[in-house]
Design a protein around this motif. Structure first.
Motif, short mmCIF file in Angstrom:
data_model
loop_
_atom_site.label_atom_id
_atom_site.label_comp_id
_atom_site.label_asym_id
_atom_site.label_seq_id
_atom_site.Cartn_x
_atom_site.Cartn_y
_atom_site.Cartn_z
N ARG A 120 -3.45 15.90 6.72
CA ARG A 120 -4.14 14.71 7.10
C ARG A 120 -3.38 13.69 5.98
NH1 ARG A 120 -10.16 15.77 9.21
NH2 ARG A 120 -9.72 16.80 10.96
N LEU A 121 -3.22 14.33 4.57
CA LEU A 121 -3.08 13.44 3.47
C LEU A 121 -1.38 13.01 3.52
CD1 LEU A 121 -3.47 12.44 0.59
CD2 LEU A 121 -2.64 14.79 -0.20
N VAL A 122 -0.60 14.08 4.30
CA VAL A 122 0.63 13.56 4.54
C VAL A 122 0.68 12.50 5.72
CG1 VAL A 122 2.80 14.44 5.47
CG2 VAL A 122 1.49 15.57 3.62
N VAL A 123 0.11 12.62 6.50
CA VAL A 123 -0.12 11.64 7.69
C VAL A 123 -0.33 10.38 7.16
CG1 VAL A 123 -1.20 10.81 9.76
CG2 VAL A 123 -0.27 13.37 9.55
N LEU A 124 -1.45 10.31 6.24
CA LEU A 124 -1.97 9.15 5.53
C LEU A 124 -0.98 8.44 4.75
CD1 LEU A 124 -4.36 7.26 4.90
CD2 LEU A 124 -4.85 8.71 3.11
N ILE A 125 -0.26 9.16 3.95
CA ILE A 125 0.95 8.59 3.33
C ILE A 125 1.93 8.22 4.19
CG2 ILE A 125 2.83 9.49 1.63
CD1 ILE A 125 0.72 11.58 0.19
N GLY A 126 2.34 8.66 5.13
CA GLY A 126 3.17 8.27 6.21
C GLY A 126 2.95 6.90 6.65
N ILE A 127 1.61 6.63 7.06
CA ILE A 127 0.97 5.50 7.50
C ILE A 127 1.27 4.46 6.54
CG2 ILE A 127 -0.98 4.26 8.28
CD1 ILE A 127 -1.75 6.84 9.70
N LEU A 128 0.81 4.81 5.44
CA LEU A 128 0.82 3.65 4.23
C LEU A 128 2.37 3.34 3.83
CD1 LEU A 128 -2.03 5.16 1.86
CD2 LEU A 128 -2.05 3.28 3.30
N LEU A 129 3.20 4.27 3.90
CA LEU A 129 4.65 3.92 3.77
C LEU A 129 5.46 3.20 4.67
CD1 LEU A 129 5.86 6.95 1.74
CD2 LEU A 129 5.20 4.81 0.74
N MET A 130 4.73 3.11 6.05
CA MET A 130 5.35 2.54 7.01
C MET A 130 6.01 1.26 6.77
SD MET A 130 6.24 2.97 10.20
CE MET A 130 5.21 4.35 10.85
N PRO A 131 5.27 0.16 6.36
CA PRO A 131 6.14 -1.04 5.98
C PRO A 131 7.31 -0.84 5.19
CG PRO A 131 3.57 -1.23 5.34
CD PRO A 131 3.82 0.10 5.76
N ILE A 132 7.26 0.23 4.07
CA ILE A 132 8.37 0.27 3.22
C ILE A 132 9.47 0.85 4.17
CG2 ILE A 132 9.20 1.50 1.31
CD1 ILE A 132 6.30 1.27 0.07
N ALA A 133 9.23 1.76 4.83
CA ALA A 133 10.10 2.31 6.00
C ALA A 133 10.78 1.47 6.74
CB ALA A 133 9.41 3.58 6.69
N VAL A 134 9.86 0.43 7.34
CA VAL A 134 10.51 -0.57 8.21
C VAL A 134 11.59 -1.56 7.62
CG1 VAL A 134 9.91 -2.49 9.46
CG2 VAL A 134 8.59 -0.47 9.97
N LEU A 135 11.19 -1.57 6.19
CA LEU A 135 12.22 -2.68 5.50
C LEU A 135 13.52 -1.81 5.02
CD1 LEU A 135 9.49 -4.37 3.08
CD2 LEU A 135 10.81 -5.72 5.20
N ALA A 136 13.23 -0.62 4.56
CA ALA A 136 14.34 0.26 4.13
C ALA A 136 15.44 0.42 5.57
CB ALA A 136 13.86 1.64 3.55
N ARG A 137 14.77 0.60 6.61
CA ARG A 137 15.59 1.06 7.83
C ARG A 137 16.35 -0.40 8.04
NH1 ARG A 137 14.14 4.08 13.34
NH2 ARG A 137 16.10 4.41 13.76
N LYS A 138 15.67 -1.63 7.91
CA LYS A 138 16.48 -2.72 8.08
C LYS A 138 17.57 -3.05 7.18
CE LYS A 138 12.92 -5.64 10.40
NZ LYS A 138 11.91 -6.96 10.30
N ALA A 139 17.36 -2.28 6.07
CA ALA A 139 18.38 -2.45 5.05
C ALA A 139 19.46 -1.37 5.06
CB ALA A 139 17.83 -2.37 3.64
N GLY A 140 19.37 -0.54 6.24
CA GLY A 140 20.41 0.54 6.51
C GLY A 140 20.10 2.17 5.80
N ILE A 141 18.68 2.02 5.50
CA ILE A 141 18.20 3.34 4.56
C ILE A 141 17.15 3.97 5.53
CG2 ILE A 141 17.25 4.31 2.52
CD1 ILE A 141 18.13 1.51 1.13
#
Length: 56
Positions: free
Chosen positions: A15-36
């Motif tokens: 549950r903690l890892v899923v919560l961290i994944g949800i919280l990091l979603m905006p960062i992941a979206v921005l990183a993906r747009k940057a090609g990371i």
């Protein structure tokens, strides 16, 4: 019968890892747009597998 402490710990970790994944979603979206690509899905899959095994 009461759940084993390891099973409870794995569920809590899952549950903690899923919560961290949800919280990091905006960062992941921005990183993906940057090609990371962030490997968050690998961590979630590993913890999910361990939680399933400890529940059995």
């Amino acid at each position: 019968m009461a759940p084993r402490p390891t099973a409870l710990a794995m569920v809590a970790l899952h549950r903690l890892v899923v919560l961290i994944g949800i919280l990091l979603m905006p960062i992941a979206v921005l990183a993906r747009k940057a090609g990371i690509t962030l490997p968050v899905h690998r961590v979630i899959e590993r913890v999910d597998d361990e939680a399933d095994q400890s529940a059995d």
